[in-house]
Design a protein around this motif. Structure first.
Motif, PDB file in Angstrom:
ATOM      1  N   GLU A  26       0.845  -1.185   0.000  1.00 26.94           N
ATOM      2  CA  GLU A  26       0.000   0.000   0.000  1.00 26.94           C
ATOM      3  C   GLU A  26       0.883   1.238   0.000  1.00 26.94           C
ATOM      4  N   PRO A  27       1.321   1.665  -1.189  1.00 25.03           N
ATOM      5  CA  PRO A  27       2.157   2.858  -1.247  1.00 25.03           C
ATOM      6  C   PRO A  27       1.375   4.093  -0.830  1.00 25.03           C
ATOM      7  N   VAL A  28       2.094   5.116  -0.459  1.00 26.66           N
ATOM      8  CA  VAL A  28       1.470   6.335   0.041  1.00 26.66           C
ATOM      9  C   VAL A  28       0.695   7.051  -1.057  1.00 26.66           C
ATOM     10  N   HIS A  29      -0.167   7.931  -0.621  1.00 21.98           N
ATOM     11  CA  HIS A  29      -0.960   8.752  -1.520  1.00 21.98           C
ATOM     12  C   HIS A  29      -0.224  10.061  -1.776  1.00 21.98           C
ATOM     13  N   TYR A  30      -0.559  10.679  -2.879  1.00 19.06           N
ATOM     14  CA  TYR A  30       0.035  11.960  -3.252  1.00 19.06           C
ATOM     15  C   TYR A  30      -1.065  12.947  -3.590  1.00 19.06           C
ATOM     16  N   LEU A  31      -0.805  14.214  -3.311  1.00 17.67           N
ATOM     17  CA  LEU A  31      -1.692  15.298  -3.733  1.00 17.67           C
ATOM     18  C   LEU A  31      -0.984  16.085  -4.814  1.00 17.67           C
ATOM     19  N   ILE A  32      -1.711  16.424  -5.859  1.00 19.76           N
ATOM     20  CA  ILE A  32      -1.173  17.301  -6.895  1.00 19.76           C
ATOM     21  C   ILE A  32      -1.935  18.619  -6.804  1.00 19.76           C
ATOM     22  N   GLU A  33      -1.193  19.672  -6.546  1.00 21.26           N
ATOM     23  CA  GLU A  33      -1.782  21.008  -6.383  1.00 21.26           C
ATOM     24  C   GLU A  33      -1.432  21.879  -7.584  1.00 21.26           C
ATOM     25  N   ARG A  34      -2.447  22.458  -8.210  1.00 19.84           N
ATOM     26  CA  ARG A  34      -2.223  23.374  -9.329  1.00 19.84           C
ATOM     27  C   ARG A  34      -1.952  24.762  -8.771  1.00 19.84           C
ATOM     28  N   ILE A  35      -0.747  25.259  -9.020  1.00 19.48           N
ATOM     29  CA  ILE A  35      -0.377  26.618  -8.604  1.00 19.48           C
ATOM     30  C   ILE A  35      -0.694  27.595  -9.730  1.00 19.48           C
ATOM     31  N   SER A  36      -0.355  27.197 -10.950  1.00 16.17           N
ATOM     32  CA  SER A  36      -0.655  27.981 -12.148  1.00 16.17           C
ATOM     33  C   SER A  36      -0.754  27.010 -13.323  1.00 16.17           C
ATOM     34  N   ASP A  37      -0.986  27.541 -14.505  1.00 10.85           N
ATOM     35  CA  ASP A  37      -1.114  26.679 -15.685  1.00 10.85           C
ATOM     36  C   ASP A  37       0.163  25.895 -15.981  1.00 10.85           C
ATOM     37  N   SER A  38       1.292  26.371 -15.491  1.00 11.13           N
ATOM     38  CA  SER A  38       2.553  25.677 -15.776  1.00 11.13           C
ATOM     39  C   SER A  38       3.322  25.312 -14.507  1.00 11.13           C
ATOM     40  N   TYR A  40       2.667  22.678 -11.204  1.00 12.22           N
ATOM     41  CA  TYR A  40       1.923  21.726 -10.390  1.00 12.22           C
ATOM     42  C   TYR A  40       2.872  21.185  -9.333  1.00 12.22           C
ATOM     43  N   VAL A  41       2.429  21.206  -8.083  1.00 18.59           N
ATOM     44  CA  VAL A  41       3.276  20.780  -6.971  1.00 18.59           C
ATOM     45  C   VAL A  41       2.747  19.452  -6.431  1.00 18.59           C
ATOM     46  N   ILE A  42       3.677  18.523  -6.194  1.00 15.78           N
ATOM     47  CA  ILE A  42       3.321  17.210  -5.667  1.00 15.78           C
ATOM     48  C   ILE A  42       3.662  17.173  -4.181  1.00 15.78           C
ATOM     49  N   HIS A  43       2.697  16.719  -3.384  1.00 14.61           N
ATOM     50  CA  HIS A  43       2.861  16.558  -1.939  1.00 14.61           C
ATOM     51  C   HIS A  43       2.663  15.075  -1.618  1.00 14.61           C
ATOM     52  N   ASN A  65      -7.717  17.335   4.799  1.00 11.87           N
ATOM     53  CA  ASN A  65      -8.798  16.386   5.098  1.00 11.87           C
ATOM     54  C   ASN A  65      -8.396  15.361   6.165  1.00 11.87           C
ATOM     55  N   GLY A  66      -7.701  15.835   7.189  1.00  8.02           N
ATOM     56  CA  GLY A  66      -7.347  14.965   8.308  1.00  8.02           C
ATOM     57  C   GLY A  66      -6.121  14.105   8.093  1.00  8.02           C
ATOM     58  N   LYS A  67      -5.410  14.281   6.995  1.00 10.16           N
ATOM     59  CA  LYS A  67      -4.191  13.520   6.700  1.00 10.16           C
ATOM     60  C   LYS A  67      -3.011  14.480   6.638  1.00 10.16           C
ATOM     61  N   LEU A  68      -1.848  14.031   7.128  1.00  9.57           N
ATOM     62  CA  LEU A  68      -0.640  14.857   7.075  1.00  9.57           C
ATOM     63  C   LEU A  68       0.115  14.616   5.771  1.00  9.57           C
ATOM     64  N   PHE A  69       0.569  15.707   5.165  1.00 10.07           N
ATOM     65  CA  PHE A  69       1.322  15.638   3.915  1.00 10.07           C
ATOM     66  C   PHE A  69       2.636  16.381   4.046  1.00 10.07           C
ATOM     67  N   LEU A  70       3.654  15.839   3.397  1.00 11.90           N
ATOM     68  CA  LEU A  70       4.940  16.501   3.255  1.00 11.90           C
ATOM     69  C   LEU A  70       4.827  17.412   2.046  1.00 11.90           C
ATOM     70  N   SER A  71       5.092  18.672   2.252  1.00  8.76           N
ATOM     71  CA  SER A  71       4.855  19.684   1.240  1.00  8.76           C
ATOM     72  C   SER A  71       5.941  19.708   0.163  1.00  8.76           C
ATOM     73  N   SER A  72       5.517  19.881  -1.052  1.00  4.62           N
ATOM     74  CA  SER A  72       6.385  20.219  -2.186  1.00  4.62           C
ATOM     75  C   SER A  72       7.561  19.279  -2.392  1.00  4.62           C
ATOM     76  N   ILE A  73       7.275  18.005  -2.622  1.00  2.00           N
ATOM     77  CA  ILE A  73       8.377  17.078  -2.870  1.00  2.00           C
ATOM     78  C   ILE A  73       8.878  17.161  -4.306  1.00  2.00           C
ATOM     79  N   GLU A  74       8.042  17.707  -5.198  1.00  2.00           N
ATOM     80  CA  GLU A  74       8.417  17.790  -6.613  1.00  2.00           C
ATOM     81  C   GLU A  74       7.519  18.803  -7.311  1.00  2.00           C
ATOM     82  N   ASN A  75       8.035  19.421  -8.369  1.00  2.00           N
ATOM     83  CA  ASN A  75       7.248  20.318  -9.212  1.00  2.00           C
ATOM     84  C   ASN A  75       7.199  19.760 -10.623  1.00  2.00           C
ATOM     85  N   ALA A  76       6.103  20.051 -11.314  1.00  2.00           N
ATOM     86  CA  ALA A  76       5.950  19.640 -12.711  1.00  2.00           C
ATOM     87  C   ALA A  76       5.316  20.794 -13.479  1.00  2.00           C
TER      88      ALA A  76
END
Length: 97
Positions: A26-38, A40-43, A65-76
């Motif tokens: 069960e690998p961890v989950h990731y969040l992809i956050e859109r900062i702008s059109d170009s 995207y930050v992965i947490h 949503n009640g889960k802890l995330f490590l911020s900004s591990i990668e940008n795309a």
């Protein structure tokens, strides 16, 4: 500790597919956050027990949503690129099992 994502758009939560779960992984989950059109930050969601390691660096953590995330591990530059990066993380995990 950052408490939320500072963006009007809801980030995309990427969860592993059934193949991982069937193999007992069960690998961890990731969040992809859109900062702008170009920009995207992965947490990465913290696994149980990881908070102890990161608690001294709490400025790099945030709750979503009640889960802890490590911020900004990668940008795309695109959403597709960000999704491909997450898939590559999971494939790497899969190759070790």
């Amino acid at each position: 500790m950052k408490t939320t994502i500072d963006n009007e758009q809801e980030p995309i939560l990427m969860t592993p597919d059934k193949n991982f779960l069937l193999k007992g992984m069960e690998p961890v989950h990731y969040l992809i956050e859109r900062i702008s059109d170009s920009n995207y930050v992965i947490h990465r969601q913290l696994e149980n027990g990881e908070y102890l390691y990161y608690r001294k660096r709490s400025s790099e953590l945030f709750d979503h949503n009640g889960k802890l995330f490590l911020s900004s591990i990668e940008n795309a530059k695109t959403l597709e690129q960000a999704q491909e990066l997450v898939l590559s993380y999971w494939q790497t995990i899969k190759s070790f099992h």
